[in-house]
Design an enzyme around this catalytic site. Structure first.
Site, PDB file in Angstrom:
ATOM      1  N   ALA A 138      52.503  32.428  16.161  1.00 56.81           N
ATOM      2  CA  ALA A 138      53.288  32.471  17.224  1.00 56.81           C
ATOM      3  C   ALA A 138      52.935  33.093  18.321  1.00 56.81           C
ATOM      4  O   ALA A 138      52.125  34.074  18.140  1.00 56.81           O
ATOM      5  CB  ALA A 138      54.707  32.853  16.739  1.00 56.81           C
ATOM      6  N   GLY A 144      52.498  32.097  12.223  1.00 55.33           N
ATOM      7  CA  GLY A 144      53.094  30.838  12.382  1.00 55.33           C
ATOM      8  C   GLY A 144      52.183  29.431  12.178  1.00 55.33           C
ATOM      9  O   GLY A 144      52.624  28.651  12.083  1.00 55.33           O
ATOM     10  N   GLU A 189      52.091  29.150   8.512  1.00 59.06           N
ATOM     11  CA  GLU A 189      53.383  28.766   8.086  1.00 59.06           C
ATOM     12  C   GLU A 189      53.419  27.444   8.211  1.00 59.06           C
ATOM     13  O   GLU A 189      54.226  26.273   7.611  1.00 59.06           O
ATOM     14  CB  GLU A 189      54.523  29.440   8.957  1.00 59.06           C
ATOM     15  CG  GLU A 189      54.593  30.883   8.507  1.00 59.06           C
ATOM     16  CD  GLU A 189      55.509  31.766   9.311  1.00 59.06           C
ATOM     17  OE1 GLU A 189      55.220  31.777  10.656  1.00 59.06           O
ATOM     18  OE2 GLU A 189      56.341  32.564   8.923  1.00 59.06           O
ATOM     19  N   GLU A 199      51.619  39.437  10.410  1.00 63.57           N
ATOM     20  CA  GLU A 199      52.882  39.941  11.368  1.00 63.57           C
ATOM     21  C   GLU A 199      53.210  41.427  11.332  1.00 63.57           C
ATOM     22  O   GLU A 199      53.825  42.188  12.001  1.00 63.57           O
ATOM     23  CB  GLU A 199      54.256  39.010  10.814  1.00 63.57           C
ATOM     24  CG  GLU A 199      54.259  37.880  11.245  1.00 63.57           C
ATOM     25  CD  GLU A 199      53.836  36.789  10.392  1.00 63.57           C
ATOM     26  OE1 GLU A 199      53.087  37.181   9.394  1.00 63.57           O
ATOM     27  OE2 GLU A 199      53.706  35.474  10.623  1.00 63.57           O
TER      28      GLU A 199
HETATM   29  N1  COA Z   1      49.831  34.809  20.587  1.00 58.37           N
HETATM   30  C1  COA Z   1      49.565  34.856  21.866  1.00 58.37           C
HETATM   31  N2  COA Z   1      48.027  34.696  22.430  1.00 58.37           N
HETATM   32  C2  COA Z   1      47.137  34.775  21.298  1.00 58.37           C
HETATM   33  C3  COA Z   1      47.441  34.856  20.006  1.00 58.37           C
HETATM   34  C4  COA Z   1      48.912  34.774  19.549  1.00 58.37           C
HETATM   35  N3  COA Z   1      49.190  34.624  18.107  1.00 58.37           N
HETATM   36  N4  COA Z   1      46.385  34.845  19.314  1.00 58.37           N
HETATM   37  C5  COA Z   1      45.443  34.822  20.178  1.00 58.37           C
HETATM   38  N5  COA Z   1      46.050  34.908  21.435  1.00 58.37           N
HETATM   39  C6  COA Z   1      45.084  34.784  22.753  1.00 58.37           C
HETATM   40  C7  COA Z   1      44.421  36.246  22.965  1.00 58.37           C
HETATM   41  O1  COA Z   1      45.469  37.024  23.540  1.00 58.37           O
HETATM   42  C8  COA Z   1      43.473  35.730  23.933  1.00 58.37           C
HETATM   43  O2  COA Z   1      44.022  35.597  25.331  1.00 58.37           O
HETATM   44  P1  COA Z   1      43.309  36.190  26.657  1.00 58.37           P
HETATM   45  O3  COA Z   1      41.951  35.527  26.546  1.00 58.37           O
HETATM   46  O4  COA Z   1      44.277  35.674  27.743  1.00 58.37           O
HETATM   47  O5  COA Z   1      43.500  37.719  26.515  1.00 58.37           O
HETATM   48  C9  COA Z   1      43.086  34.516  23.406  1.00 58.37           C
HETATM   49  O6  COA Z   1      44.044  34.040  22.603  1.00 58.37           O
HETATM   50  C10 COA Z   1      41.398  34.662  22.539  1.00 58.37           C
HETATM   51  O7  COA Z   1      41.911  35.442  21.326  1.00 58.37           O
HETATM   52  P2  COA Z   1      41.146  36.855  21.188  1.00 58.37           P
HETATM   53  O8  COA Z   1      41.821  37.896  20.545  1.00 58.37           O
HETATM   54  O9  COA Z   1      40.290  37.120  22.496  1.00 58.37           O
HETATM   55  O10 COA Z   1      39.987  36.067  20.021  1.00 58.37           O
HETATM   56  P3  COA Z   1      39.243  37.073  19.030  1.00 58.37           P
HETATM   57  O11 COA Z   1      37.966  36.024  18.444  1.00 58.37           O
HETATM   58  O12 COA Z   1      38.692  38.021  19.538  1.00 58.37           O
HETATM   59  O13 COA Z   1      40.171  37.138  17.907  1.00 58.37           O
HETATM   60  C11 COA Z   1      42.152  36.570  16.424  1.00 58.37           C
HETATM   61  C12 COA Z   1      41.062  36.397  17.100  1.00 58.37           C
HETATM   62  C13 COA Z   1      42.782  35.317  15.727  1.00 58.37           C
HETATM   63  C14 COA Z   1      41.545  37.595  15.109  1.00 58.37           C
HETATM   64  C15 COA Z   1      43.173  37.541  17.285  1.00 58.37           C
HETATM   65  O14 COA Z   1      43.307  36.563  18.319  1.00 58.37           O
HETATM   66  C16 COA Z   1      44.498  37.791  16.825  1.00 58.37           C
HETATM   67  O15 COA Z   1      44.547  38.616  16.054  1.00 58.37           O
HETATM   68  N6  COA Z   1      45.343  36.978  17.118  1.00 58.37           N
HETATM   69  C17 COA Z   1      46.932  37.360  16.775  1.00 58.37           C
HETATM   70  C18 COA Z   1      47.087  36.908  15.363  1.00 58.37           C
HETATM   71  C19 COA Z   1      48.424  37.345  14.908  1.00 58.37           C
HETATM   72  O16 COA Z   1      48.846  38.333  14.889  1.00 58.37           O
HETATM   73  N7  COA Z   1      49.294  36.246  14.692  1.00 58.37           N
HETATM   74  C20 COA Z   1      50.474  36.225  14.318  1.00 58.37           C
HETATM   75  C21 COA Z   1      51.573  36.296  15.300  1.00 58.37           C
HETATM   76  S1  COA Z   1      53.085  36.555  14.647  1.00 58.37           S
END
Ligand code: COA
Length: 260
Positions: free
Chosen positions: A66, A111, A114, A134
């Site tokens: 999400a 999400g 999910e 989460e």
């Molecule tokens: N919501 C909003 N934005 C998200 C996102 C999310 N769940 N997951 C990734 N993004 C965005 C990042 O903020 C980044 O945006 P920016 O370039 O404007 O800063 C872009 O997507 C790329 O993500 P980034 O974190 O730079 O990639 P990465 O390869 O370094 O890491 C992940 C990948 C998946 C490990 C990392 O993005 C992450 O941990 N995301 C969140 C996962 C999460 O907690 N999901 C559950 C949400 S309830």
């Protein structure tokens, strides 16, 4: 059809829906949840669509969760509404009258997992990572993760994934029963489309009967579930496809199903 949030294409009865926010790793904001809800309603209603394949755009992610930026400012009431919005859409996916395959091309987190779990089948690239992270945000799963994971793979794995928040490999997800198949990333699209084509040529009303038996019968006690299956079994005797399938077997030829 193409719009900003989803890329949708049709070929040979297979509708492919790609979530199209690759710069945000296809994170699910409210607008994307609504677009998916509409897209699945359309796919359900369109008889030319036999199978739906759901995936994420770009090389990295199915869906990374999400949208954290959008959630950051929500009030409790808005948080509940956001959860219900996603839950409603995913329930629609789960209850689709035709098979839905999640083509998990990268991260399926929060999400994203999910959403993949609300699909009927999941094929993952060997490079994919899945999890319920989460807890790392001070949150809990809000689109059915605790419930669907529990039903897919039991308490031990559900509690491990949700309490630690640590992502797991596609191979481990396969061992746990979270995904159906793991394939080399280079083969993901071709292998998924082969499976989709197989389902697209099957008898649609029988496919629907199976989905209903698992979705509806599976939530009942065994007696009610068996009764429900018997009723669905009887119902397929009303279809042309059942006559065609059994006749084709007896005549030693391939069946041609028409969905009637
Ligand atoms: N919501 C909003 N934005 C998200 C996102 C999310 N769940 N997951 C990734 N993004 C965005 C990042 O903020 C980044 O945006 P920016 O370039 O404007 O800063 C872009 O997507 C790329 O993500 P980034 O974190 O730079 O990639 P990465 O390869 O370094 O890491 C992940 C990948 C998946 C490990 C990392 O993005 C992450 O941990 N995301 C969140 C996962 C999460 O907690 N999901 C559950 C949400 S309830």
């Amino acid at each position: 059809m193409t719009d900003a949030l989803l890329l949708i294409r049709d070929a040979d009865g297979i509708r492919t829906i790609a979530i199209n926010r690759p710069d945000k790793l296809n994170a699910l904001n409210a607008a994307t949840l609504d677009a998916l809800d509409t897209a699945f309603a359309d796919a359900a209603a369109d008889a030319s669509v036999r199978v739906v394949v759901l995936t994420g755009s770009g090389p990295k992610a199915f869906v990374a969760g999400a949208d954290i930026a959008e959630m950051n400012a929500l009030t409790p009431v808005q948080g509940r509404d956001f959860s219900l919005r996603g839950t409603r859409m995913m329930r629609r996916v789960e209850k689709m009258p035709k098979p839905v395959i999640a083509m998990v091309n990268g991260f399926a987190l929060g999400g994203g997992l999910e959403l993949a779990m609300s699909c009927h089948l999941r094929i993952a690239a060997d490079t994919a990572r899945v999890g319920q992270p989460e807890i790392n945000l001070g949150l809990i799963p809000g689109f059915g993760g605790s419930q669907r994971l529990l039903r897919l793979c039991g308490r031990a794995a559900t509690l491990e994934l949700c309490l630690t928040g640590a992502p797991i490999t596609a191979e481990r997800a396969l061992q746990l029963g979270i995904v159906n198949r793991v394939v080399p990333a280079a083969d993901l699209e071709a292998d998924t489309m082969t499976l989709a084509a197989q389902l697209a040529s099957a008898a649609p009303l029988a496919l629907r009967g199976i989905l209903d038996c698992v979705n509806i019968g599976g939530e009942c006690g065994i007696e009610e579930g068996l009764e429900y299956e018997a009723a669905q079994f009887g119902l397929v005797f009303s279809t042309q496809d059942m006559r065609e399938g059994t006749s084709a077997f007896l005549e030693k030829r391939k069946p041609a199903f028409n969905g009637k």
